[in-house]
Design a protein around this motif. Sequence first.
Motif, PDB file in Angstrom:
ATOM      1  N   UNK A 168       0.840  -1.202   0.000  1.00  0.00           N
ATOM      2  CA  UNK A 168       0.000   0.000   0.000  1.00  0.00           C
ATOM      3  C   UNK A 168       0.874   1.250   0.000  1.00  0.00           C
ATOM      4  N   UNK A 169       0.546   2.170  -0.906  1.00  0.00           N
ATOM      5  CA  UNK A 169       1.224   3.467  -0.965  1.00  0.00           C
ATOM      6  C   UNK A 169       0.388   4.497  -0.215  1.00  0.00           C
ATOM      7  N   UNK A 170       0.925   5.122   0.834  1.00  0.00           N
ATOM      8  CA  UNK A 170       0.176   6.193   1.509  1.00  0.00           C
ATOM      9  C   UNK A 170      -0.095   7.350   0.553  1.00  0.00           C
ATOM     10  N   UNK A 171      -1.257   7.953   0.688  1.00  0.00           N
ATOM     11  CA  UNK A 171      -1.667   9.023  -0.220  1.00  0.00           C
ATOM     12  C   UNK A 171      -0.846  10.294  -0.047  1.00  0.00           C
ATOM     13  N   UNK A 172      -0.185  10.464   1.112  1.00  0.00           N
ATOM     14  CA  UNK A 172       0.510  11.717   1.421  1.00  0.00           C
ATOM     15  C   UNK A 172       1.959  11.752   0.960  1.00  0.00           C
TER      16      UNK A 172
ATOM     17  N   UNK B 237       2.031  21.555   6.163  1.00  0.00           N
ATOM     18  CA  UNK B 237       1.239  20.477   5.563  1.00  0.00           C
ATOM     19  C   UNK B 237       1.839  19.123   5.919  1.00  0.00           C
ATOM     20  N   UNK B 238       0.952  18.134   6.096  1.00  0.00           N
ATOM     21  CA  UNK B 238       1.420  16.786   6.401  1.00  0.00           C
ATOM     22  C   UNK B 238       1.807  16.088   5.108  1.00  0.00           C
TER      23      UNK B 238
ATOM     24  N   UNK C 158       9.008   8.783   5.601  1.00  0.00           N
ATOM     25  CA  UNK C 158       9.032   9.514   6.867  1.00  0.00           C
ATOM     26  C   UNK C 158       8.381  10.880   6.694  1.00  0.00           C
ATOM     27  N   UNK C 159       7.922  11.424   7.804  1.00  0.00           N
ATOM     28  CA  UNK C 159       7.296  12.746   7.808  1.00  0.00           C
ATOM     29  C   UNK C 159       8.348  13.798   8.141  1.00  0.00           C
ATOM     30  N   UNK C 160       8.652  14.687   7.203  1.00  0.00           N
ATOM     31  CA  UNK C 160       9.643  15.733   7.479  1.00  0.00           C
ATOM     32  C   UNK C 160       9.071  16.752   8.464  1.00  0.00           C
ATOM     33  N   UNK C 161       9.907  17.569   9.078  1.00  0.00           N
ATOM     34  CA  UNK C 161       9.414  18.586  10.017  1.00  0.00           C
ATOM     35  C   UNK C 161       8.401  19.515   9.345  1.00  0.00           C
ATOM     36  N   UNK C 162       7.382  19.879  10.091  1.00  0.00           N
ATOM     37  CA  UNK C 162       6.350  20.773   9.547  1.00  0.00           C
ATOM     38  C   UNK C 162       6.929  22.106   9.083  1.00  0.00           C
ATOM     39  N   UNK C 163       8.018  22.510   9.722  1.00  0.00           N
ATOM     40  CA  UNK C 163       8.614  23.794   9.353  1.00  0.00           C
ATOM     41  C   UNK C 163       9.157  23.786   7.926  1.00  0.00           C
ATOM     42  N   UNK C 164       9.448  22.587   7.411  1.00  0.00           N
ATOM     43  CA  UNK C 164       9.988  22.492   6.054  1.00  0.00           C
ATOM     44  C   UNK C 164       8.905  22.209   5.022  1.00  0.00           C
ATOM     45  N   UNK C 165       7.669  22.012   5.480  1.00  0.00           N
ATOM     46  CA  UNK C 165       6.580  21.683   4.539  1.00  0.00           C
ATOM     47  C   UNK C 165       5.481  22.736   4.544  1.00  0.00           C
TER      48      UNK C 165
ATOM     49  N   UNK D 121       1.164  15.711  -3.797  1.00  0.00           N
ATOM     50  CA  UNK D 121       0.976  14.419  -3.159  1.00  0.00           C
ATOM     51  C   UNK D 121       0.633  13.348  -4.199  1.00  0.00           C
ATOM     52  N   UNK D 122       0.969  12.128  -3.825  1.00  0.00           N
ATOM     53  CA  UNK D 122       0.785  11.011  -4.742  1.00  0.00           C
ATOM     54  C   UNK D 122      -0.682  10.827  -5.132  1.00  0.00           C
ATOM     55  N   UNK D 123      -1.595  11.126  -4.216  1.00  0.00           N
ATOM     56  CA  UNK D 123      -3.011  10.888  -4.518  1.00  0.00           C
ATOM     57  C   UNK D 123      -3.600  11.913  -5.489  1.00  0.00           C
ATOM     58  N   UNK D 124      -2.820  12.928  -5.867  1.00  0.00           N
ATOM     59  CA  UNK D 124      -3.302  13.905  -6.847  1.00  0.00           C
ATOM     60  C   UNK D 124      -2.652  13.738  -8.217  1.00  0.00           C
ATOM     61  N   UNK D 125      -1.738  12.761  -8.331  1.00  0.00           N
ATOM     62  CA  UNK D 125      -0.992  12.607  -9.576  1.00  0.00           C
ATOM     63  C   UNK D 125      -1.897  12.258 -10.748  1.00  0.00           C
ATOM     64  N   UNK D 126      -2.869  11.393 -10.526  1.00  0.00           N
ATOM     65  CA  UNK D 126      -3.700  10.934 -11.636  1.00  0.00           C
ATOM     66  C   UNK D 126      -4.525  12.078 -12.221  1.00  0.00           C
ATOM     67  N   UNK D 127      -5.130  12.867 -11.358  1.00  0.00           N
ATOM     68  CA  UNK D 127      -5.920  13.994 -11.842  1.00  0.00           C
ATOM     69  C   UNK D 127      -5.039  15.033 -12.522  1.00  0.00           C
TER      70      UNK D 127
END
Length: 476
Positions: free
Chosen positions: A229-233, A436-437, A426-433, A248-254
């Motif tokens: 399973x690939x996480x959507x985020x 956004x999660x 892994x989830x990078x620090x919020x300060x670098x994103x 994000x990966x879940x928006x690639x198709x659209x």
Amino acid sequence: MATEPSPDPRPTRSPSLAAFLSFLWPGIGQAYERRRRAALIFAVPALIAAGLLLAQAARGLDVLAIELITPTFALTVLITVLLLGAWRLISMFEAATRSGTPRAWRRRPTVLVLVALSAVVLLTHGAAAYYAYSFYDAGNAIFVGSVTPTPSPPADGVSPGPDVSPTPSPSDNSVDFQGTPEVTPPTASSRINILFTGIDSGNGRDHALTDTMLIASIDPSTKKVVMVSFPRDISYFKLWDGRTFTGKLNSLMTYARLHPKEFPDGAVGTLTKELGYLLGVPIYYYAAINLDGFKQMVDLVGGVTVTYDQDIIDPTYIWEDGAPNGYVFHAGTHHLDGRHALAFVRSRKADSDFARAARQQILLIALRKELTKPSMLPKIPALLKAAAQTVRTDFPASQAADMIALVRSIDDTSIQRYVLGPPYSTHPPNSSTGGFYTLKLNMTKMANLSVKLFGTDSRYYQAPSATPSTAPSATP
């Protein structure tokens, strides 16, 4: 001196009884009249058709159902049903007219019997033809085949990322299933890699996001299955052509559908190609399920019973009917209608995306259990209509029954399940994103997992004597 008429050589038989016997099975009425050759002529075609159907049913009712939803097979059944109906009528009338005296069948009782039996034949074969056509119509919608992507106005001069994408239509994402993968398994014993994706375009969303991305890899030889399973985020990942997708990966198709110049493979073609690139094995087919269609299907079967061992408390869940926000599911066994079943698989706030994917699997199993009940037979046309609006796949229709038979032979203990959360992303620090999660793939660990699962089939595989190469980086 007048000569007496010669007696009719035919034995005196009841026309009504002869017609009724041929109604039960073509040729029996002729056998009742002791006309063996005619009996064989009428009986053999029906016996052949019944034998072929029984041979298909012997593989299992689930396999037969998949065969029926194959357009070619369904159309064959439809034509056969109509021809057999006509054959029964011919056999009935032929048996009646050849019984007794030449005009005996015209008597009122026999005519009434013929009319009544003919009405039954027309009704039963008409109903069977309607069911066969329902399968045929649904199969044409479900098995989309390979088509050319429909061009949309591109956004030129921008880097890939959904933050600059035009807003897609939330009501119709059917064009996302245009432009299918072109690769196929090289041999009959090769791994069969399929993308199972759930499309969630309701609940007030302005994008048809691909929120479930599950790769099932089946080895026909060992009958072992790998599920990844690939996480959507997942975001900021490398594309197969060297570019980086910032969304994000879940928006690639659209995004791919809306930017055909950047992604000529089309929406689902782009997604399958990219997931195969990241996982290290080519994705040959896809099966997409629109979650909105589940509500209608669940309601049609009268609801589903699910068992889940965790509480779901989601105060932010948005109901489509305007009810106050919030969804609660207490751990245990519950019978859910379509509305609550949809919330059961959609709710995100209570636990992880992997747990959400597990709930979707639970619902699929529960729905399958209801669909196999005999009480569902009268509802088949409506269920097929709902399925035609819910499921899309480019898997070859002619191989669907063989796939079902293969899957049925697989033991649950031979299934390996992975989700590409930590340590694979892994989830990078919020300060670098920007708050956004997001998740970023660790491509070194991805490569190691790919080789572990697929061995020499993995594009990451390096022969022992070769110098290990650096895995692709997940950072821009």
